[in-house]
Write a protein that holds these residues in place. Structure first.
Motif, PDB file in Angstrom:
ATOM      1  N   CYS A 118      16.791  -5.204  30.483  1.00  0.00           N
ATOM      2  CA  CYS A 118      17.369  -5.078  31.802  1.00  0.00           C
ATOM      3  C   CYS A 118      18.049  -6.422  32.129  1.00  0.00           C
ATOM      4  O   CYS A 118      17.721  -7.445  31.539  1.00  0.00           O
ATOM      5  CB  CYS A 118      16.235  -4.806  32.773  1.00  0.00           C
ATOM      6  SG  CYS A 118      16.619  -3.733  34.119  1.00  0.00           S
ATOM      7  N   CYS A 134      12.249  -5.007  30.593  1.00  0.00           N
ATOM      8  CA  CYS A 134      11.852  -4.481  31.898  1.00  0.00           C
ATOM      9  C   CYS A 134      10.763  -3.430  31.743  1.00  0.00           C
ATOM     10  O   CYS A 134      10.892  -2.493  30.973  1.00  0.00           O
ATOM     11  CB  CYS A 134      13.073  -3.897  32.586  1.00  0.00           C
ATOM     12  SG  CYS A 134      12.713  -3.153  34.169  1.00  0.00           S
ATOM     13  N   SER A 184      18.514  -5.490  39.579  1.00  0.00           N
ATOM     14  CA  SER A 184      18.761  -5.496  38.145  1.00  0.00           C
ATOM     15  C   SER A 184      19.459  -4.207  37.720  1.00  0.00           C
ATOM     16  O   SER A 184      19.734  -3.346  38.549  1.00  0.00           O
ATOM     17  CB  SER A 184      17.453  -5.695  37.387  1.00  0.00           C
ATOM     18  OG  SER A 184      16.605  -4.593  37.604  1.00  0.00           O
ATOM     19  N   CYS A 227      18.505  -1.582  36.447  1.00  0.00           N
ATOM     20  CA  CYS A 227      17.878  -0.303  36.749  1.00  0.00           C
ATOM     21  C   CYS A 227      17.625  -0.125  38.241  1.00  0.00           C
ATOM     22  O   CYS A 227      16.875   0.745  38.645  1.00  0.00           O
ATOM     23  CB  CYS A 227      16.604  -0.109  35.936  1.00  0.00           C
ATOM     24  SG  CYS A 227      15.287  -1.265  36.323  1.00  0.00           S
ATOM     25  N   CYS A 257      12.158   0.204  33.480  1.00  0.00           N
ATOM     26  CA  CYS A 257      13.057   1.110  32.761  1.00  0.00           C
ATOM     27  C   CYS A 257      12.803   1.072  31.255  1.00  0.00           C
ATOM     28  O   CYS A 257      13.424   1.807  30.510  1.00  0.00           O
ATOM     29  CB  CYS A 257      14.517   0.795  33.087  1.00  0.00           C
ATOM     30  SG  CYS A 257      15.057  -0.833  32.548  1.00  0.00           S
TER      31      CYS A 257
HETATM   32 ZN   LIG Z   1      14.851  -2.245  34.361  1.00  0.00          ZN
END
Ligand SMILES: [Zn+2]
Ligand SMILES: [Zn+2]
Ligand SMILES: [Zn+2]
Lengths: 474, 206
Positions: free
Chosen positions: A97, A90, A110, A112, A93
């Motif tokens: 993820c 991801c 997801s 995050c 983040c």
């Molecule tokens: Zn993420």
């Protein structure tokens, strides 16, 4: 230090004035933090003041025994089928993820991304309502309706087992009315949008001063907080501990038993201890055993409201129908059946196991009559085409299983092509047969299973219909 | 990426034929992730190629749906769908493979770079030479606006393009503005040649 922070927070909780718009929007829902109709600053302020519980969209569960493994759970749709989770790198983040594919159509969530659950004061619903209905119950409807009401009063789950065309919507009125007068919040959930669209105006008419909302994919925005919600089971994903009673109406829809995560969504959407009523024409063995084991209330209506028996399907062989269709011919028996419907001016449905086969056959049918149309799940003109059949503008419709339930057309005659195909389970076939003879003026009618060899499911469907008829006429 | 192997069509969820496919195994090909019926919906456009830009598919209804689900609904898993075709079209290219980059802000918003993921899944090595400097997308613009856009890319610091042969990769080719801009920056930086490859070709589709 920490303590001090918490104290100031508590003070602020009292200080902030809750905007009714925000409360109405979020009550009883789980919602993506990033995608709300309110500004980010506002949402953050409410979160700071404890008006929301915040949780990640995807949770991880670790188990160390028997193996070390990770298990994901989606906090929006409760899905825990591991194949439906996707791990990716991801860029937001900067970690691995995970998102849930099961509910991705409602906007991807997801690990995050956060979900918001309303934690502020709850809504008070009015207790004064009107039930504007003066229809008459048959004896069986009366009995079932009272049994359902008793279960709800005792906060007990209930199974309403009613044949197609038993008049089950009316049976719900007294129980719904009772809950409304108690100031309770109710949800009627059904797997199919068509059914939501059919139920919504009926309930609006019968409960004229109750706030009722209909939720389905792309539904228009509706004002206020509804005390009575009529929703597709998919929309239930958005609710959490929201309802004091949930009625799941699958009598005229795709088997809700089909999707385990939908069942979980039902359980998640209701408050703890709130009863669930399940309405179905074809309860599964699991449901029936649950009813017994967990002491659910149970009502059974083996008879249609007009008192006539259910039309019994007739089996007709249609050997090598697929090969014939591929060669550009309609099998003779099927052509004859169609022509005789047209001659007698009877509207008809012909069900196909696949879109592909249906689309292959459609032009051949149009040689019999140019106005014969076909519909499938993704057809944008679905509603209009059914309307045309209802208004007698077209002689008949070819369809996939999409129309199997929920559509009522007076005097409709039905044929199933390839009834032995896997997609036609016994409960699907019972539902399809249930399309026929619903109107009191035309209680009979044709239901033919055209087949390339009789399947166990066809046989089971026919036996069940015969059994129901026998029970209904004892 | 997916925790288990793909057992159902990623586009329509129909069960995939899991029979042992010896040819696939023998040639170490990519396992199938979509069903035959879904595959048939996509329309090749390989017969009308020019030297400069190679595109694989037309932007028909199925492709619009695919791109919507992949790029806008963020279903990263769908980067697998065309990996075999991308692999066979790029594995023998001699040029340096350079994806069209996203603006860092946009990347954070989308959480993944759709072009990079296509290449990763196809096991095609690539390098980033460009940086996107505008956050606007080409999508919402009229043809004229696109033509008159000022610079949208610049060369990354410390990269060397002099004398290099480069193949730009993007998801979709519409008016060619994006490719033209990227090409200009690379040529000005000294690149020997710049060609392009896109998954989809739009605009010429009726
Ligand atoms: Zn993420
Ligand atoms: Zn989910
Ligand atoms: Zn498919």
């Amino acid at each position: 230090m920490k303590r001090k922070v918490q104290l100031t927070k508590a003070r602020q909780y009292k200080g902030i004035i809750v905007e009714p718009e925000i409360r109405e929007f979020f009550i009883g829902k789980v919602w993506s933090r990033e995608n709300t109709p309110f500004s980010k600053e506002k949402i953050d302020r409410y979160i700071e003041n404890n008006y929301f519980k915040v949780k990640p969209a995807i949770s991880e569960k670790h188990s160390f025994f028997p193996f070390f493994n990770k298990k994901y759970i989606c906090n929006r749709c409760s899905n825990d089928i591991q194949q439906e989770f996707v791990e990716f790198e991801c860029a937001r983040c900067r970690k691995i993820c995970v998102y849930c594919r099961h509910c991705i159509n409602m906007g991807r969530m997801s690990s995050c991304t956060d979900l918001l659950v309303w934690n502020g004061p709850s809504e008070k619903f009015p207790k004064h309502h009107i039930l504007d209905w003066n229809g008459m119950f048959t004896e069986l409807q009366q009995k079932a309706s009272k049994e359902l009401l008793d279960s709800i009063i005792q906060q007990r789950n209930h199974l309403l087992h009613a044949v197609c065309g038993a008049g089950k919507t009316e049976i719900l009125f007294p129980a719904v009315f009772h809950c409304l007068q108690e100031g309770l919040r109710i949800c009627i959930a059904t797997p199919r949008t068509d059914v939501v669209l059919e139920l919504f105006p009926r309930f609006q008419k019968v409960f004229p001063n109750t706030v009722i909302h209909a939720y389905y994919g792309n539904a228009p925005k509706q004002k206020g907080t509804a005390q009575l919600v009529i929703a597709t089971t998919h929309q239930l994903y958005r609710f959490e501990e929201a309802f004091d009673m949930v009625i799941v109406d699958e009598a005229d829809a795709f088997p809700y038993t089909y999707d385990i995560s939908l069942q979980k969504a039902v359980w998640k959407s209701k408050k703890k201890g709130a009863p669930v009523a399940l309405v179905t024409a074809t309860p599964s063995v699991q449901i029936l055993s649950k009813v017994k084991k967990d002491g659910w209330g149970y009502s059974f209506i083996p008879k249609r409201y007009h008192g006539h028996s259910l039309p019994v399907p007739r089996f007709e062989s249609l050997w090598f129908y697929e090969r014939q269709i591929n060669k550009g011919r309609i099998p003779k028996k099927l052509a004859l059946w169609t022509k005789s419907r047209i001659e007698q001016g009877e509207p008809f449905f012909i069900f196909f196991p696949t879109i592909h086969l249906m689309q292959k056959t459609a032009p051949l049918f149009q040689q019999i009559h140019p106005d014969i149309l076909s519909v499938h799940a993704k057809d944008p003109e679905r509603k209009e085409k059914v309307m045309k059949l209802r208004n007698e503008e077209i002689p008949g419709l070819l369809t996939t299983t999409i129309l199997e339930r929920g559509v009522t057309i007076s005097n409709v005659q039905v044929a199933v092509v390839g009834a032995e195909s896997k997609i036609f389970t016994s409960s699907a076939l019972i539902q399809i047969s249930g399309r026929v003879g619903r109107n009191v003026n035309f209680p009979g009618g044709e239901i033919v299973f055209f087949h390339h060899g009789i399947s166990v499911e066809m046989d089971a469907a026919r036996n069940e219909i015969l059994r129901l008829n026998k029970e209904g006429f004892q | 990426m997916n925790r288990n192997e793909v057992k159902n069509c990623l586009l329509c969820n129909a069960p995939l034929n899991s029979q042992m496919d010896w040819k696939r195994l023998f040639f170490n090909r990519f396992p199938k992730v979509i069903c035959q019926e879904c595959e048939n919906q996509f329309e090749w456009c390989l017969h009308e190629q020019d030297e400069e830009v190679v595109s694989l598919y037309y932007y028909n209804e199925a492709m619009q749906d695919y791109l919507h689900r992949y790029k806008f609904m963020h279903d990263v898993l769908l980067s697998k769908v065309f990996r075999e075709e991308i692999y066979y079209n790029l594995k023998n290219r001699k040029e340096m493979i350079v994806p069209i980059p996203m603006h860092p802000e946009k990347l954070k918003e989308r959480t993944f770079s759709h072009v990079d993921e296509l290449l990763k899944e196809a096991r095609i090595p690539y390098v980033h030479l460009l940086e996107k400097i505008t956050t606007e997308t080409q999508g919402g613009k009229t043809r004229e606006e696109r033509m008159n856009t000022p610079q949208i890319f610049k060369l990354k610091k410390t990269v060397q393009v002099e004398g290099k042969e480069i193949l730009l990769v993007d998801d979709i080719y519409t008016t060619g503005t994006t490719i033209r801009h990227a090409k200009r920056v690379l040529i000005e930086g000294g690149a020997k040649s710049v060609k392009a490859f896109t998954l989809i070709k739009s605009g010429f589709y009726k």
